[in-house]
Design a protein around this motif. Structure first.
Motif, PDB file in Angstrom:
ATOM      1  N   TRP A 144       5.883  -5.787   5.992  1.00  0.00           N
ATOM      2  CA  TRP A 144       6.478  -7.048   5.546  1.00  0.00           C
ATOM      3  C   TRP A 144       7.598  -6.701   4.574  1.00  0.00           C
ATOM      4  O   TRP A 144       7.352  -6.095   3.543  1.00  0.00           O
ATOM      5  CB  TRP A 144       5.415  -7.920   4.879  1.00  0.00           C
ATOM      6  CG  TRP A 144       5.879  -9.286   4.504  1.00  0.00           C
ATOM      7  CD1 TRP A 144       6.364  -9.673   3.278  1.00  0.00           C
ATOM      8  CD2 TRP A 144       5.905 -10.458   5.327  1.00  0.00           C
ATOM      9  NE1 TRP A 144       6.691 -11.000   3.294  1.00  0.00           N
ATOM     10  CE2 TRP A 144       6.415 -11.510   4.534  1.00  0.00           C
ATOM     11  CE3 TRP A 144       5.560 -10.708   6.643  1.00  0.00           C
ATOM     12  CZ2 TRP A 144       6.577 -12.803   5.038  1.00  0.00           C
ATOM     13  CZ3 TRP A 144       5.714 -11.994   7.145  1.00  0.00           C
ATOM     14  CH2 TRP A 144       6.220 -13.016   6.346  1.00  0.00           C
ATOM     15  N   HIS A 145       8.823  -7.041   4.944  1.00  0.00           N
ATOM     16  CA  HIS A 145       9.993  -6.677   4.131  1.00  0.00           C
ATOM     17  C   HIS A 145      10.001  -5.182   3.842  1.00  0.00           C
ATOM     18  O   HIS A 145      10.231  -4.744   2.714  1.00  0.00           O
ATOM     19  CB  HIS A 145      10.020  -7.476   2.831  1.00  0.00           C
ATOM     20  CG  HIS A 145      10.177  -8.955   3.051  1.00  0.00           C
ATOM     21  ND1 HIS A 145       9.959  -9.891   2.050  1.00  0.00           N
ATOM     22  CD2 HIS A 145      10.528  -9.672   4.144  1.00  0.00           C
ATOM     23  CE1 HIS A 145      10.173 -11.105   2.536  1.00  0.00           C
ATOM     24  NE2 HIS A 145      10.517 -10.990   3.806  1.00  0.00           N
ATOM     25  N   ASP A 146       9.705  -4.411   4.894  1.00  0.00           N
ATOM     26  CA  ASP A 146       9.731  -2.944   4.858  1.00  0.00           C
ATOM     27  C   ASP A 146       8.635  -2.321   3.999  1.00  0.00           C
ATOM     28  O   ASP A 146       8.685  -1.118   3.713  1.00  0.00           O
ATOM     29  CB  ASP A 146      11.104  -2.435   4.383  1.00  0.00           C
ATOM     30  CG  ASP A 146      12.218  -2.799   5.339  1.00  0.00           C
ATOM     31  OD1 ASP A 146      11.971  -2.786   6.564  1.00  0.00           O
ATOM     32  OD2 ASP A 146      13.333  -3.123   4.871  1.00  0.00           O
ATOM     33  N   GLN A 147       7.653  -3.099   3.585  1.00  0.00           N
ATOM     34  CA  GLN A 147       6.509  -2.556   2.857  1.00  0.00           C
ATOM     35  C   GLN A 147       5.285  -2.559   3.767  1.00  0.00           C
ATOM     36  O   GLN A 147       5.067  -3.510   4.526  1.00  0.00           O
ATOM     37  CB  GLN A 147       6.201  -3.391   1.609  1.00  0.00           C
ATOM     38  CG  GLN A 147       7.245  -3.281   0.503  1.00  0.00           C
ATOM     39  CD  GLN A 147       6.827  -4.075  -0.726  1.00  0.00           C
ATOM     40  OE1 GLN A 147       6.529  -5.269  -0.638  1.00  0.00           O
ATOM     41  NE2 GLN A 147       6.777  -3.416  -1.868  1.00  0.00           N
ATOM     42  N   TYR A 177      -1.297   7.633  13.122  1.00  0.00           N
ATOM     43  CA  TYR A 177      -1.618   6.328  13.709  1.00  0.00           C
ATOM     44  C   TYR A 177      -0.509   5.875  14.662  1.00  0.00           C
ATOM     45  O   TYR A 177       0.648   6.268  14.522  1.00  0.00           O
ATOM     46  CB  TYR A 177      -1.830   5.290  12.606  1.00  0.00           C
ATOM     47  CG  TYR A 177      -2.913   5.702  11.636  1.00  0.00           C
ATOM     48  CD1 TYR A 177      -4.252   5.391  11.867  1.00  0.00           C
ATOM     49  CD2 TYR A 177      -2.594   6.466  10.503  1.00  0.00           C
ATOM     50  CE1 TYR A 177      -5.243   5.805  10.991  1.00  0.00           C
ATOM     51  CE2 TYR A 177      -3.587   6.886   9.623  1.00  0.00           C
ATOM     52  CZ  TYR A 177      -4.910   6.562   9.872  1.00  0.00           C
ATOM     53  OH  TYR A 177      -5.900   6.984   9.015  1.00  0.00           O
ATOM     54  N   TYR A 178      -0.883   5.028  15.617  1.00  0.00           N
ATOM     55  CA  TYR A 178       0.101   4.512  16.567  1.00  0.00           C
ATOM     56  C   TYR A 178       1.129   3.657  15.820  1.00  0.00           C
ATOM     57  O   TYR A 178       0.767   2.702  15.133  1.00  0.00           O
ATOM     58  CB  TYR A 178      -0.582   3.689  17.647  1.00  0.00           C
ATOM     59  CG  TYR A 178      -1.361   4.525  18.639  1.00  0.00           C
ATOM     60  CD1 TYR A 178      -0.700   5.257  19.629  1.00  0.00           C
ATOM     61  CD2 TYR A 178      -2.751   4.579  18.600  1.00  0.00           C
ATOM     62  CE1 TYR A 178      -1.417   6.024  20.547  1.00  0.00           C
ATOM     63  CE2 TYR A 178      -3.473   5.345  19.518  1.00  0.00           C
ATOM     64  CZ  TYR A 178      -2.791   6.062  20.482  1.00  0.00           C
ATOM     65  OH  TYR A 178      -3.495   6.830  21.389  1.00  0.00           O
ATOM     66  N   PRO A 179       2.424   3.980  15.975  1.00  0.00           N
ATOM     67  CA  PRO A 179       3.469   3.257  15.222  1.00  0.00           C
ATOM     68  C   PRO A 179       3.500   1.761  15.502  1.00  0.00           C
ATOM     69  O   PRO A 179       3.772   0.970  14.593  1.00  0.00           O
ATOM     70  CB  PRO A 179       4.765   3.936  15.686  1.00  0.00           C
ATOM     71  CG  PRO A 179       4.353   5.305  16.119  1.00  0.00           C
ATOM     72  CD  PRO A 179       2.987   5.132  16.715  1.00  0.00           C
ATOM     73  N   VAL A 180       3.234   1.332  16.745  1.00  0.00           N
ATOM     74  CA  VAL A 180       3.335  -0.088  17.057  1.00  0.00           C
ATOM     75  C   VAL A 180       2.349  -0.901  16.230  1.00  0.00           C
ATOM     76  O   VAL A 180       2.639  -2.044  15.840  1.00  0.00           O
ATOM     77  CB  VAL A 180       3.126  -0.341  18.574  1.00  0.00           C
ATOM     78  CG1 VAL A 180       1.704  -0.008  19.022  1.00  0.00           C
ATOM     79  CG2 VAL A 180       3.477  -1.774  18.935  1.00  0.00           C
ATOM     80  N   ALA A 181       1.184  -0.324  15.926  1.00  0.00           N
ATOM     81  CA  ALA A 181       0.199  -1.023  15.098  1.00  0.00           C
ATOM     82  C   ALA A 181       0.592  -0.976  13.627  1.00  0.00           C
ATOM     83  O   ALA A 181       0.494  -1.993  12.914  1.00  0.00           O
ATOM     84  CB  ALA A 181      -1.180  -0.410  15.296  1.00  0.00           C
ATOM     85  N   MET A 182       1.046   0.159  13.142  1.00  0.00           N
ATOM     86  CA  MET A 182       1.474   0.259  11.742  1.00  0.00           C
ATOM     87  C   MET A 182       2.640  -0.687  11.465  1.00  0.00           C
ATOM     88  O   MET A 182       2.663  -1.406  10.460  1.00  0.00           O
ATOM     89  CB  MET A 182       1.868   1.694  11.414  1.00  0.00           C
ATOM     90  CG  MET A 182       0.717   2.692  11.402  1.00  0.00           C
ATOM     91  SD  MET A 182      -0.441   2.472  10.023  1.00  0.00           S
ATOM     92  CE  MET A 182       0.544   3.127   8.649  1.00  0.00           C
ATOM     93  N   LEU A 190       0.795  -1.229   0.000  1.00  0.00           N
ATOM     94  CA  LEU A 190       0.000   0.000   0.000  1.00  0.00           C
ATOM     95  C   LEU A 190       0.823   1.273   0.000  1.00  0.00           C
ATOM     96  O   LEU A 190       0.257   2.373  -0.002  1.00  0.00           O
ATOM     97  CB  LEU A 190      -0.924   0.007   1.225  1.00  0.00           C
ATOM     98  CG  LEU A 190      -1.925  -1.150   1.329  1.00  0.00           C
ATOM     99  CD1 LEU A 190      -2.688  -1.041   2.643  1.00  0.00           C
ATOM    100  CD2 LEU A 190      -2.886  -1.151   0.146  1.00  0.00           C
ATOM    101  N   ASP A 191       2.143   1.175  -0.014  1.00  0.00           N
ATOM    102  CA  ASP A 191       2.978   2.375   0.152  1.00  0.00           C
ATOM    103  C   ASP A 191       2.685   3.443  -0.895  1.00  0.00           C
ATOM    104  O   ASP A 191       2.615   4.641  -0.569  1.00  0.00           O
ATOM    105  CB  ASP A 191       4.456   1.977   0.104  1.00  0.00           C
ATOM    106  CG  ASP A 191       4.830   1.053   1.249  1.00  0.00           C
ATOM    107  OD1 ASP A 191       5.087   1.549   2.357  1.00  0.00           O
ATOM    108  OD2 ASP A 191       4.841  -0.165   1.026  1.00  0.00           O
ATOM    109  N   GLY A 192       2.521   3.039  -2.141  1.00  0.00           N
ATOM    110  CA  GLY A 192       2.246   4.008  -3.193  1.00  0.00           C
ATOM    111  C   GLY A 192       0.926   4.721  -2.986  1.00  0.00           C
ATOM    112  O   GLY A 192       0.827   5.951  -3.162  1.00  0.00           O
ATOM    113  N   ARG A 193      -0.086   3.977  -2.629  1.00  0.00           N
ATOM    114  CA  ARG A 193      -1.398   4.579  -2.399  1.00  0.00           C
ATOM    115  C   ARG A 193      -1.382   5.491  -1.170  1.00  0.00           C
ATOM    116  O   ARG A 193      -2.013   6.552  -1.170  1.00  0.00           O
ATOM    117  CB  ARG A 193      -2.459   3.489  -2.248  1.00  0.00           C
ATOM    118  CG  ARG A 193      -2.734   2.732  -3.543  1.00  0.00           C
ATOM    119  CD  ARG A 193      -3.842   1.705  -3.375  1.00  0.00           C
ATOM    120  NE  ARG A 193      -4.069   0.971  -4.605  1.00  0.00           N
ATOM    121  CZ  ARG A 193      -4.887   1.346  -5.580  1.00  0.00           C
ATOM    122  NH1 ARG A 193      -5.562   2.487  -5.454  1.00  0.00           N
ATOM    123  NH2 ARG A 193      -5.044   0.617  -6.663  1.00  0.00           N
TER     124      ARG A 193
END
Length: 443
Positions: A137-140, A127-132, A112-115
Motif C-alpha cells: 500500500w503506497h509502496d509499503q 515468497y511468490y511476488p504476486v502475493a507479496m 512491516l518493512d522495517g521488521r
C-alpha cells in the motif's frame, strides 16, 4: 533462499465486549506475551489455525496466542472495525487482499518493512511476488501473505466415470466446459437434461453439471482470458468496464450457464443448499472455487474428486486469492505479534497450514514440498495450483472494493437467474460503481 530460523490476538476485553464465542488457544493465560489473532472460516479452516497456534506455543514456550473466531467475512470486517474504534484491536488479523484496503487507507495496519529488513526469518525473495505485491500500500509492505491460491474447477471423478464423460484436461476451453457441464447435468434416472426450463425441460436434475457464483471474482479471469478488462484502469480504477466486446462476451457466457444451458442450480436451489454443500453431497459434478474448499472436501468419503485448471478463451489467466497476516497499528504487543507472524510465515509454519489443505503456500520452497504436493492426499493434481501462479492477476487494491463486490453481486445474480438484459446490467454496473470508486483510495 534464506534458512528459516525459529525465534525466541483482540484484547481479552474485546471477547466480552463483542460477545466473541470460540476464543480458542490461550484462553485464561496471564502471560504478558499473549496476542490475539482474528480470523474467519469454516470449522475445518479454524481447526487449521488452532493447529498452527498449538505448534507455535509448543515451539515457543511462554508465548500465547488467542484465536478469535469470526463467523464469516462480513463478521470479521465488522469486528475489526468495531474493535479499532473501541481502542481494543486484535494484534494480528488474517484478511484477503481484496478487503484490507479500507483499513490500510485509515492507517489501521502497521507497515512491516522495517521488521522485514531486520528479520532473519522473513526474506521477501522466498515468497511468490504476486502475493507479496498484493499487500503493498503506497509502496509499503503492510501484510504478509500466507497463500497464493487461484480459481480451479473441482470435479467429482466418480460421477464422471459413472456417466462415461471424459474428465477435464489442461488447455480445455470454455466451450469444453459448457459441453462437459451439459453432459453431467442429470435427472433422477441418470438421464441427460435437454433444453431449458423455458422450453419445458421440466424436472429438477439430481445432479447439476457446474456450480459457479455470479460474482466479479469469478467473472474476472474469464474476461481477462478473453482479452478484456474488469476496470478501466487496473492501477487507478474509476469504474467497472464490462462494456467492451470481450468483457461482454465473457459475461454472456457466464449468465448463459443458467439461462441457455441450465447446468448451474437456480437461485432457489442455491438458497436451499449452497454449491459447496451440493458438491460435498455428490449432487454437483463440478465447482469453480479456490483452494480454501480443499479442507472441507477432504472430509468426503463417498466419492473420488480432483481439480482441473480454469477453461481458456484466448489465453490462460487466473485470479489471485490470497490472505495475509496483518498487524494492527494499535496492537499493544507488536514484538510478540511479529514473532508469531514470523513463525506463521516460515517454512515450518506454512507446512502446518498447507498440510491441512487450506492453502497454496506463498513460501515458494514449501509450495513445492510434500506438505502441499502430497500425492496421498486429495486433490491428486495439486500441481494445477502451482502451474497457474505465472498466469495469476490481482484485482484492484482500492479501499472501497468490498462495496463494489457487494453491489455487483446482486446485479450479476439477477442477470444469471432473472434474465436481466445484458446491456441494462452493464449500464447499471457502470453507473453504480463510479461513485463508489470515486470515494475510494488506491493502494
Amino acid at each position: 533462499m534464506t534458512t528459516v530460523r525459529s525465534k525466541s490476538l483482540l484484547a481479552a476485553a474485546l471477547c466480552g465486549a463483542l460477545a466473541v464465542t470460540g476464543c480458542g488457544s490461550g484462553v485464561g493465560s496471564s502471560s504478558q506475551e499473549q496476542i490475539k489473532l482474528l480470523v474467519f472460516g469454516a470449522p475445518e479452516e479454524l481447526a487449521a489455525y488452532r493447529t498452527l497456534i498449538d505448534a507455535y506455543e509448543a515451539a515457543r514456550p511462554g508465548e500465547r496466542v488467542q484465536l478469535v473466531e469470526a463467523s464469516d467475512r462480513k463478521d470479521l470486517l465488522a469486528r475489526l472495525a468495531t474493535s479499532v474504534a473501541g481502542g481494543a484491536p486484535p494484534d494480528v488479523f488474517l484478511m484477503n487482499y481484496r478487503f484490507y484496503g479500507q483499513f490500510a487507507a485509515k492507517g489501521v495496519v502497521e507497515p512491516l518493512d522495517g521488521r522485514i529488513a531486520a528479520s532473519d526469518a522473513v526474506d521477501p525473495a522466498d515468497y511468490y511476488p504476486v502475493a507479496m505485491d498484493a499487500f503493498k500500500w503506497h509502496d509499503q509492505q503492510l501484510c504478509l501473505p500466507q497463500n497464493v491460491s487461484s480459481l480451479v474447477v473441482y470435479y467429482n471423478r466418480t460421477l464422471f466415470a459413472r456417466y462415461g464423460v471424459p474428465e477435464p484436461k489442461p488447455g480445455w476451453t470454455w466451450n469444453d466446459l459448457v459441453g462437459t457441464a451439459t453432459a453431467m447435468t442429470r435427472d433422477g434416472r441418470g438421464l441427460v437434461i435437454k433444453g431449458t426450463e423455458a422450453e419445458g425441460a421440466a424436472r429438477l436434475p439430481a445432479v447439476h453439471g457446474l456450480g459457479v457464483e455470479p460474482s466479479i471474482i469469478r467473472l474476472a479471469p474469464l474476461v481477462w482470458s478473453n482479452g478484456g478488462e474488469i476496470v478501466d484502469d487496473p492501477d487507478r480504477p474509476t469504474r467497472l468496464a464490462l462494456d467492451s466486446p470481450a468483457a461482454r462476451e465473457a459475461l454472456k457466457s457466464l449468465v448463459d450457464l443458467r439461462l441457455a444451458y441450465g447446468v448451474v442450480p437456480s437461485d432457489a436451489e442455491v438458497e436451499a443448499e449452497d454449491d459447496e454443500s451440493r458438491f460435498l453431497n455428490g449432487r454437483l459434478a463440478m465447482l469453480m472455487t479456490s483452494r480454501r474448499a480443499t479442507t472441507n472436501f477432504r472430509t468426503i468419503t463417498g466419492f473420488d474428486w480432483d481439480v482441473a485448471p480454469l477453461p481458456v478463451y484466448q489465453r490462460p489467466v487466473g485470479v489471485l486469492h490470497s490472505d495475509a497476516y496483518c498487524m494492527t497499528r494499535g496492537s499493544r504487543n507488536k514484538d510478540a505479534a511479529w514473532r508469531f507472524m514470523e513463525y506463521a510465515m516460515s517454512a515450518d509454519g506454512q507446512k502446518i497450514i498447507a498440510a491441512t489443505g487450506r492453502t497454496v503456500p506463498s513460501h515458494i520452497e514449501t509450495s513445492r514440498s510434500p506438505a502441499f504436493l502430497d500425492p496421498n492426499l486429495p486433490p491428486r493434481n495439486s500441481q494445477i495450483f502451482l502451474d497457474a501462479i505465472p498466469t495469476v492477476r490481482a484485482l484492484p487494491t482500492v479501499s472501497t472494493w468490498p462495496e463494489i463486490e457487494d453491489l455487483s453481486y446482486g446485479i450479476l445474480e439477477n442477470a444469471m437467474h432473472r434474465g436481466d438484459r445484458l446491456d441494462d446490467v452493464i449500464r447499471e454496473l457502470d453507473a453504480k460503481s463510479r461513485p463508489v470508486f470515486a470515494r475510494g483510495e488506491n493502494g
